[in-house]
Motif scaffolding. Structure first.
Motif, short mmCIF file in Angstrom:
data_model
loop_
_atom_site.label_atom_id
_atom_site.label_comp_id
_atom_site.label_asym_id
_atom_site.label_seq_id
_atom_site.Cartn_x
_atom_site.Cartn_y
_atom_site.Cartn_z
N ASP A 246 0.86 -1.20 0.00
CA ASP A 246 0.00 0.00 0.00
C ASP A 246 0.89 1.24 0.00
OD1 ASP A 246 -2.27 -1.57 0.14
OD2 ASP A 246 -2.74 -1.08 2.23
N TYR A 247 1.89 1.22 0.87
CA TYR A 247 2.78 2.37 0.98
C TYR A 247 3.59 2.56 -0.31
CZ TYR A 247 6.62 5.33 2.33
OH TYR A 247 7.54 6.35 2.35
N LEU A 248 4.16 1.44 -0.80
CA LEU A 248 4.99 1.51 -2.00
C LEU A 248 4.20 2.08 -3.19
CD1 LEU A 248 7.65 0.65 -3.52
CD2 LEU A 248 6.49 -1.50 -4.01
N LEU A 249 2.98 1.59 -3.38
CA LEU A 249 2.18 2.01 -4.54
C LEU A 249 1.80 3.48 -4.42
CD1 LEU A 249 0.09 -1.24 -4.81
CD2 LEU A 249 1.81 -0.45 -6.44
N ASN A 250 1.52 3.90 -3.21
CA ASN A 250 1.21 5.31 -3.00
C ASN A 250 2.41 6.18 -3.37
OD1 ASN A 250 -0.55 7.32 -2.12
ND2 ASN A 250 0.53 7.44 -0.14
N GLU A 251 3.60 5.73 -3.01
CA GLU A 251 4.82 6.46 -3.38
C GLU A 251 5.05 6.41 -4.89
OE1 GLU A 251 7.13 8.33 -1.67
OE2 GLU A 251 5.51 8.30 -0.19
N LEU A 252 4.78 5.26 -5.49
CA LEU A 252 5.00 5.15 -6.95
C LEU A 252 4.05 6.07 -7.71
CD1 LEU A 252 5.52 1.28 -7.33
CD2 LEU A 252 7.28 3.07 -7.47
N ASN A 253 2.87 6.32 -7.14
CA ASN A 253 1.92 7.24 -7.79
C ASN A 253 2.47 8.66 -7.89
OD1 ASN A 253 -0.13 5.45 -8.42
ND2 ASN A 253 -1.07 5.61 -6.39
N LYS A 254 3.45 8.98 -7.07
CA LYS A 254 4.05 10.33 -7.12
C LYS A 254 5.11 10.41 -8.21
CE LYS A 254 3.52 10.66 -2.11
NZ LYS A 254 4.28 10.55 -0.86
N ARG A 255 5.45 9.26 -8.80
CA ARG A 255 6.48 9.22 -9.84
C ARG A 255 5.79 8.83 -11.15
NH1 ARG A 255 8.05 7.93 -4.72
NH2 ARG A 255 10.24 8.18 -4.15
N THR A 256 6.35 9.23 -12.28
CA THR A 256 5.70 8.87 -13.54
C THR A 256 6.57 7.87 -14.30
OG1 THR A 256 6.57 10.96 -14.31
CG2 THR A 256 4.19 10.82 -14.02
N LEU A 257 6.52 6.63 -13.81
CA LEU A 257 7.30 5.57 -14.45
C LEU A 257 6.63 5.17 -15.78
CD1 LEU A 257 8.10 3.20 -11.45
CD2 LEU A 257 9.42 5.13 -12.34
N ALA A 258 7.40 4.50 -16.63
CA ALA A 258 6.85 4.02 -17.91
C ALA A 258 5.68 3.07 -17.65
CB ALA A 258 7.93 3.33 -18.73
N TYR A 259 5.86 2.14 -16.70
CA TYR A 259 4.77 1.23 -16.35
C TYR A 259 5.12 0.45 -15.09
CZ TYR A 259 7.70 -2.40 -18.53
OH TYR A 259 8.75 -3.24 -18.85
N LEU A 260 4.09 -0.16 -14.52
CA LEU A 260 4.26 -1.11 -13.42
C LEU A 260 3.78 -2.47 -13.93
CD1 LEU A 260 4.92 -1.37 -10.32
CD2 LEU A 260 2.46 -1.21 -9.94
N HIS A 261 4.55 -3.50 -13.68
CA HIS A 261 4.29 -4.84 -14.24
C HIS A 261 4.10 -5.82 -13.08
CE1 HIS A 261 6.09 -8.06 -17.23
NE2 HIS A 261 4.87 -8.36 -16.84
N LEU A 262 2.99 -6.51 -13.09
CA LEU A 262 2.77 -7.56 -12.09
C LEU A 262 3.71 -8.73 -12.37
CD1 LEU A 262 1.13 -9.01 -9.87
CD2 LEU A 262 -0.52 -9.65 -11.65
N GLY A 263 4.22 -9.33 -11.31
CA GLY A 263 5.01 -10.56 -11.45
C GLY A 263 4.22 -11.73 -10.89
N ILE A 264 3.74 -12.61 -11.75
CA ILE A 264 3.00 -13.80 -11.30
C ILE A 264 2.92 -14.80 -12.46
CG2 ILE A 264 0.63 -13.15 -11.95
CD1 ILE A 264 0.07 -14.00 -8.85
N PHE A 265 2.76 -16.08 -12.13
CA PHE A 265 2.64 -17.08 -13.19
C PHE A 265 1.20 -17.29 -13.62
CE2 PHE A 265 6.50 -19.39 -14.49
CZ PHE A 265 7.43 -18.61 -13.82
N ASP A 266 0.26 -17.15 -12.66
CA ASP A 266 -1.14 -17.37 -13.01
C ASP A 266 -1.99 -16.34 -12.26
OD1 ASP A 266 -3.66 -18.17 -13.55
OD2 ASP A 266 -3.39 -20.26 -12.93
N ASP A 267 -2.56 -15.41 -13.00
CA ASP A 267 -3.32 -14.32 -12.37
C ASP A 267 -4.69 -14.79 -11.85
OD1 ASP A 267 -3.62 -11.71 -11.45
OD2 ASP A 267 -4.59 -11.04 -13.30
N ALA A 268 -5.00 -16.07 -11.99
CA ALA A 268 -6.22 -16.58 -11.36
C ALA A 268 -6.01 -16.76 -9.86
CB ALA A 268 -6.63 -17.91 -11.99
N MET A 269 -4.74 -16.79 -9.42
CA MET A 269 -4.43 -16.96 -7.98
C MET A 269 -5.03 -15.83 -7.16
SD MET A 269 -0.45 -17.83 -7.32
CE MET A 269 -0.39 -18.26 -5.59
N GLU A 270 -5.53 -16.17 -5.99
CA GLU A 270 -6.06 -15.12 -5.11
C GLU A 270 -5.29 -15.12 -3.80
OE1 GLU A 270 -10.19 -14.59 -4.92
OE2 GLU A 270 -10.35 -14.65 -7.11
N PHE A 271 -5.13 -13.95 -3.20
CA PHE A 271 -4.39 -13.80 -1.95
C PHE A 271 -5.34 -13.13 -0.96
CE2 PHE A 271 -1.46 -13.65 -5.48
CZ PHE A 271 -0.40 -14.47 -5.08
#
Ligand code: FNR
Length: 347
Positions: A246-271
């Protein structure tokens, strides 16, 4: 429906993609013994230049970043020149390519570089190095704050080297249980200094790397991959991880990166601690360009983009099986199915 995949997408003032299909980073362990890209790698990437953006296989930033055999590096002149041949070939075919910058942290093994294994904390992984079952993982040495500053500087230097090698930008590998992810997840980070103990502290190293790289090559050429759900090379996560992300993403919102990429093998997984899928968790909190991934067919990726679940889809294994994936999709042809034997060679 798939037409949405073929619409151009501006990542930043510096980088515009011709379509919304990324080739996901795929480690192939086929660089030379000096960790230099080979001619076979030049041709392998060249054949995939139709992707909107190719992300290189993970590429180590310094010798102690290595945990697998024959992965490429980006810290010697020979490695820079080897990558230059790859990026020249991709550009000549109208493609674009980012370099994925990698330090595996505690997943490293002295077999590869003859030195000490380092990590966020002195907490080892159980098990053995894949493809080299005789090598058992070591308990890493916890990096000192001076050593952390050096690793941050080494990421920035690697990014500069990547630009010298002709890459259009870099993706910082903050996912999949490697060094940056070891700082982010409390199961691997038990530090009591300013790099551990609180959400802000656990996110500090990731943000320092992002900022050092952005300052060196520009935020518009800098991207980050993260795994808010601990699913690989980590103990299961919990709410402490949610606070960190939560904290990291809030900080990343203050920066204008090219993109943010999820790292996962199967996005059907739930946490449970993320309230469901990792992609939905990121979409809810991150305001910039989001790249989804994880066992998507191109059709499902197109649907997800249409539903605004993410902006771009990264495709991994199907790209191993189909060098001409984009032209096959455009022609409405059937894709060849991926199988693990395809990892034996580059084609
Ligand atoms: C990967 N993946 C991966 N991820 C990453 O960030 N850096 C890497 O170097 C690699 N290497 C790698 C090698 C191989 C053989 C596989 C199968 C996967 C993960 C990859 O980028 C992607 O997230 C997953 O493969 C899920 O996407 P697909 O394959 O279902 O489209």
């Amino acid at each position: 429906m798939q037409d949405i995949l073929f619409t151009p997408y501006p990542l930043s003032d510096d980088v515009e993609l011709k379509n919304r299909i990324m080739m996901a980073p795929l480690t192939r362990c086929m660089a030379s013994d000096e960790l230099v890209p080979t001619q076979a790698m030049v041709e392998y990437y060249e054949r995939r230049a139709d992707a909107g953006l190719i992300i290189s296989e993970a590429t180590i930033i310094r010798p102690d970043a290595q945990g697998y055999p024959n992965v490429p590096g980006i810290f010697t002149q020979a490695q820079i020149e080897g990558w230059r041949k790859v990026t020249d070939a991709v550009h000549a075919k109208g493609g674009k390519m980012f370099c994925q910058l990698w330090h595996v942290g505690r997943v490293a093994h002295p077999h590869f570089f003859g030195g000490e294994v380092v990590g966020a904390s002195a907490i080892g992984l159980q098990g053995t190095v894949p493809r080299m079952r005789e090598l058992t993982y070591q308990v890493p040495k916890a990096l000192s704050t001076e050593e952390i500053a050096q690793v941050v500087a080494d990421y920035a230097k690697a990014a500069e080297n990547a630009i010298e090698a002709g890459f259009d930008g870099v993706e910082i590998h903050g996912a999949n249980g490697y060094l940056i992810d070891q700082f982010l997840h409390h199961s691997a980070n038990q530090r009591t200094d300013e790099y551990g103990g609180t959400a802000q502290n656990r996110a500090r190293f990731a943000l320092e790397v992002v900022d050092a790289v952005s300052q060196r090559i520009g935020a518009g050429r800098t991207a980050l991959r993260v795994s808010p759900g601990a699913y690989f090379l980590l103990e299961p996560g919990d709410e402490q991880d949610t606070h960190t992300f939560d904290y990291l993403l809030n900080e990343l919102n203050k920066r204008t990166l090219a993109y943010l990429h999820l790292g996962i093998f199967d996005d059907a997984m739930e946490f449970d601690y993320l309230g469901g899928k990792a992609s939905a968790y990121l979409r809810e909190r991150y305001q910039g360009h989001l790249v989804g991934v994880g066992s998507y067919t191109p059709e499902q990726g197109a649907q997800a983009i249409a539903d605004k679940r993410f902006d771009i889809v990264a495709i991994g294994r199907p790209f191993i099986a189909n060098p001409d994936l984009v032209s096959k999709l455009k022609a409405g042809q059937q894709l060849t199915a991926y199988s693990e034997e395809m990892l034996q060679q580059l084609y």
